[in-house]
Design a protein around this motif. Structure first.
Motif, PDB file in Angstrom:
ATOM      1  N   TYR A  99       0.850  -1.195   0.000  1.00 48.70           N
ATOM      2  CA  TYR A  99       0.000   0.000   0.000  1.00 48.70           C
ATOM      3  C   TYR A  99       0.884   1.243   0.000  1.00 48.70           C
ATOM      4  O   TYR A  99       1.767   1.396   0.856  1.00 48.70           O
ATOM      5  N   ARG A 100       0.651   2.140  -0.948  1.00 46.23           N
ATOM      6  CA  ARG A 100       1.450   3.364  -1.053  1.00 46.23           C
ATOM      7  C   ARG A 100       0.558   4.609  -1.001  1.00 46.23           C
ATOM      8  O   ARG A 100       0.883   5.634  -1.588  1.00 46.23           O
ATOM      9  N   GLY A 101      -0.548   4.508  -0.308  1.00 40.75           N
ATOM     10  CA  GLY A 101      -1.476   5.624  -0.198  1.00 40.75           C
ATOM     11  C   GLY A 101      -2.751   5.375  -0.987  1.00 40.75           C
ATOM     12  O   GLY A 101      -2.812   4.463  -1.822  1.00 40.75           O
ATOM     13  N   PRO A 102      -3.808   6.151  -0.724  1.00 41.80           N
ATOM     14  CA  PRO A 102      -5.112   5.933  -1.376  1.00 41.80           C
ATOM     15  C   PRO A 102      -5.045   5.921  -2.893  1.00 41.80           C
ATOM     16  O   PRO A 102      -5.791   5.198  -3.559  1.00 41.80           O
ATOM     17  N   GLU A 103      -4.116   6.725  -3.463  1.00 42.85           N
ATOM     18  CA  GLU A 103      -4.014   6.800  -4.932  1.00 42.85           C
ATOM     19  C   GLU A 103      -3.458   5.514  -5.530  1.00 42.85           C
ATOM     20  O   GLU A 103      -3.545   5.309  -6.757  1.00 42.85           O
ATOM     21  N   SER A 104      -2.897   4.629  -4.698  1.00 41.36           N
ATOM     22  CA  SER A 104      -2.333   3.371  -5.206  1.00 41.36           C
ATOM     23  C   SER A 104      -3.371   2.254  -5.278  1.00 41.36           C
ATOM     24  O   SER A 104      -3.052   1.141  -5.713  1.00 41.36           O
ATOM     25  N   LEU A 105      -4.609   2.538  -4.868  1.00 46.91           N
ATOM     26  CA  LEU A 105      -5.646   1.511  -4.852  1.00 46.91           C
ATOM     27  C   LEU A 105      -6.422   1.483  -6.165  1.00 46.91           C
ATOM     28  O   LEU A 105      -6.684   2.517  -6.769  1.00 46.91           O
ATOM     29  N   VAL A 106      -6.775   0.279  -6.591  1.00 47.32           N
ATOM     30  CA  VAL A 106      -7.579   0.104  -7.802  1.00 47.32           C
ATOM     31  C   VAL A 106      -8.801  -0.748  -7.469  1.00 47.32           C
ATOM     32  O   VAL A 106      -8.780  -1.550  -6.530  1.00 47.32           O
ATOM     33  N   ARG A 107      -9.859  -0.564  -8.241  1.00 43.42           N
ATOM     34  CA  ARG A 107     -11.081  -1.343  -8.009  1.00 43.42           C
ATOM     35  C   ARG A 107     -10.873  -2.777  -8.463  1.00 43.42           C
ATOM     36  O   ARG A 107     -10.273  -3.048  -9.493  1.00 43.42           O
ATOM     37  N   ALA A 108     -11.390  -3.709  -7.654  1.00 43.30           N
ATOM     38  CA  ALA A 108     -11.291  -5.132  -7.959  1.00 43.30           C
ATOM     39  C   ALA A 108     -12.686  -5.742  -7.855  1.00 43.30           C
ATOM     40  O   ALA A 108     -13.676  -5.029  -7.653  1.00 43.30           O
ATOM     41  N   GLY A 109     -12.765  -7.056  -8.007  1.00 47.06           N
ATOM     42  CA  GLY A 109     -14.052  -7.731  -7.908  1.00 47.06           C
ATOM     43  C   GLY A 109     -14.653  -7.628  -6.522  1.00 47.06           C
ATOM     44  O   GLY A 109     -13.979  -7.267  -5.558  1.00 47.06           O
ATOM     45  N   ARG A 110     -15.954  -7.909  -6.412  1.00 48.09           N
ATOM     46  CA  ARG A 110     -16.683  -7.925  -5.137  1.00 48.09           C
ATOM     47  C   ARG A 110     -16.684  -6.574  -4.430  1.00 48.09           C
ATOM     48  O   ARG A 110     -16.812  -6.496  -3.212  1.00 48.09           O
ATOM     49  N   GLY A 111     -16.485  -5.498  -5.180  1.00 52.42           N
ATOM     50  CA  GLY A 111     -16.498  -4.164  -4.604  1.00 52.42           C
ATOM     51  C   GLY A 111     -15.269  -3.810  -3.794  1.00 52.42           C
ATOM     52  O   GLY A 111     -15.269  -2.826  -3.051  1.00 52.42           O
ATOM     53  N   LEU A 112     -14.204  -4.591  -3.937  1.00 54.37           N
ATOM     54  CA  LEU A 112     -12.998  -4.383  -3.139  1.00 54.37           C
ATOM     55  C   LEU A 112     -12.069  -3.369  -3.787  1.00 54.37           C
ATOM     56  O   LEU A 112     -12.096  -3.161  -5.001  1.00 54.37           O
ATOM     57  N   LEU A 113     -11.225  -2.764  -2.957  1.00 51.95           N
ATOM     58  CA  LEU A 113     -10.124  -1.927  -3.423  1.00 51.95           C
ATOM     59  C   LEU A 113      -8.832  -2.644  -3.078  1.00 51.95           C
ATOM     60  O   LEU A 113      -8.654  -3.107  -1.939  1.00 51.95           O
ATOM     61  N   GLU A 114      -7.936  -2.756  -4.055  1.00 53.14           N
ATOM     62  CA  GLU A 114      -6.695  -3.498  -3.866  1.00 53.14           C
ATOM     63  C   GLU A 114      -5.508  -2.660  -4.332  1.00 53.14           C
ATOM     64  O   GLU A 114      -5.651  -1.789  -5.194  1.00 53.14           O
ATOM     65  N   PRO A 115      -4.327  -2.924  -3.784  1.00 56.71           N
ATOM     66  CA  PRO A 115      -3.150  -2.153  -4.202  1.00 56.71           C
ATOM     67  C   PRO A 115      -2.688  -2.530  -5.605  1.00 56.71           C
ATOM     68  O   PRO A 115      -2.663  -3.710  -5.964  1.00 56.71           O
ATOM     69  N   ALA A 116      -2.359  -1.510  -6.402  1.00 56.89           N
ATOM     70  CA  ALA A 116      -1.767  -1.764  -7.716  1.00 56.89           C
ATOM     71  C   ALA A 116      -0.315  -2.173  -7.513  1.00 56.89           C
ATOM     72  O   ALA A 116       0.259  -1.990  -6.443  1.00 56.89           O
ATOM     73  N   GLY A 117       0.268  -2.742  -8.538  1.00 50.05           N
ATOM     74  CA  GLY A 117       1.679  -3.118  -8.445  1.00 50.05           C
ATOM     75  C   GLY A 117       1.862  -4.619  -8.410  1.00 50.05           C
ATOM     76  O   GLY A 117       0.905  -5.397  -8.475  1.00 50.05           O
ATOM     77  N   GLU A 118       3.100  -5.027  -8.298  1.00 51.59           N
ATOM     78  CA  GLU A 118       3.462  -6.443  -8.378  1.00 51.59           C
ATOM     79  C   GLU A 118       2.990  -7.205  -7.137  1.00 51.59           C
ATOM     80  O   GLU A 118       3.283  -6.807  -6.008  1.00 51.59           O
ATOM     81  N   PRO A 119       2.256  -8.314  -7.319  1.00 56.60           N
ATOM     82  CA  PRO A 119       1.871  -9.134  -6.166  1.00 56.60           C
ATOM     83  C   PRO A 119       3.104  -9.731  -5.486  1.00 56.60           C
ATOM     84  O   PRO A 119       4.097 -10.055  -6.135  1.00 56.60           O
ATOM     85  N   LEU A 120       3.008  -9.866  -4.173  1.00 57.99           N
ATOM     86  CA  LEU A 120       4.136 -10.363  -3.380  1.00 57.99           C
ATOM     87  C   LEU A 120       4.086 -11.870  -3.145  1.00 57.99           C
ATOM     88  O   LEU A 120       5.071 -12.447  -2.686  1.00 57.99           O
ATOM     89  N   GLY A 121       2.925 -12.490  -3.405  1.00 61.15           N
ATOM     90  CA  GLY A 121       2.767 -13.916  -3.133  1.00 61.15           C
ATOM     91  C   GLY A 121       1.953 -14.158  -1.865  1.00 61.15           C
ATOM     92  O   GLY A 121       1.936 -13.314  -0.956  1.00 61.15           O
ATOM     93  N   ALA A 122       1.306 -15.299  -1.801  1.00 58.70           N
ATOM     94  CA  ALA A 122       0.429 -15.616  -0.671  1.00 58.70           C
ATOM     95  C   ALA A 122       1.185 -15.701   0.653  1.00 58.70           C
ATOM     96  O   ALA A 122       0.626 -15.437   1.719  1.00 58.70           O
ATOM     97  N   ASP A 123       2.458 -16.061   0.601  1.00 61.32           N
ATOM     98  CA  ASP A 123       3.236 -16.213   1.831  1.00 61.32           C
ATOM     99  C   ASP A 123       3.738 -14.881   2.385  1.00 61.32           C
ATOM    100  O   ASP A 123       4.334 -14.856   3.468  1.00 61.32           O
TER     101      ASP A 123
END
Length: 200
Positions: A99-123
């Motif tokens: 998370y790098r601030g509110p501007e880093s969030l993007v809309r995702a499924g189920r009405g969620l907001l998620e961070p843009a950028g490279e995923p880090l992995g489930a672990d």
């Protein structure tokens, strides 16, 4: 004292009824009350030794009538914490992103907001010093009632024993007993507008 584990089918029925009741109560809360409680909850969490000492905090973006996390997320970043937020996968498991601030969030499924950028992995959740999770209720032994997808039970299963795991709720959602099944993962604390309570 918490009840013994229920068989999965009995627990599922009891959880469904309790979820309906809790979601109805949340739906009656004025937006101003949700916002005020979010500020209080953030202050209480930021004052805990666990959060003050944490380098990385796993958290989430509240949606709808959930206890608000906006003030908390911004305060964590302002305090120099690395904040990771969940990315919901197709199989209902969770990946994580920074998370790098509110501007880093993007809309995702189920009405969620998620961070843009490279995923880090489930672990990646296992690297967090503090893990903050959503829920609908908790009892005093740490049994947490979620939305029913099992996403956070899987995520909590990756978190090392001894990590500060805290569910964010309203004070009225701390119950004497929460129905649970063997796969449910407990938390170690609850943060409400009234303060942070250690469980178990």
């Amino acid at each position: 004292m918490a009840a013994a584990h229920l068989p999965d089918d009995r627990a599922a029925g009891a959880k469904l009824a309790l979820r309906d009741q809790l979601l109805t109560a949340r739906g009656r809360l004025p937006v101003a009350v949700i916002a005020a409680r979010a500020r209080s909850r953030a202050e209480h969490l930021l004052a805990t030794e666990e959060v003050r000492r944490a380098a990385t905090v796993a958290a989430y973006v509240s949606v709808g009538r959930e206890p608000g996390t906006g003030p908390l997320l911004d305060a964590l970043v302002a305090a120099g914490k690395r904040v990771v937020l969940p990315l919901l996968l197709a199989d209902m498991d969770l990946d994580w992103g920074v998370y790098r601030g509110p501007e880093s969030l993007v809309r995702a499924g189920r009405g969620l907001l998620e961070p843009a950028g490279e995923p880090l992995g489930a672990d990646a959740v296992a690297t967090a010093d503090v893990v903050l999770v959503p829920g609908l209720a908790v009892d005093r032994t740490g049994v947490r009632l979620g939305r029913g997808g099992g996403s956070y039970d899987r995520a909590l299963g990756r978190v090392p024993v001894g990590t500060f795991t805290c569910v964010l709720l309203d004070a009225a959602e701390i119950l004497d007993d929460v129905p649970h099944a063997p796969h449910d993962r407990p938390v170690t604390a609850v943060a409400t507008e009234d303060g942070v309570l250690r469980l178990r």
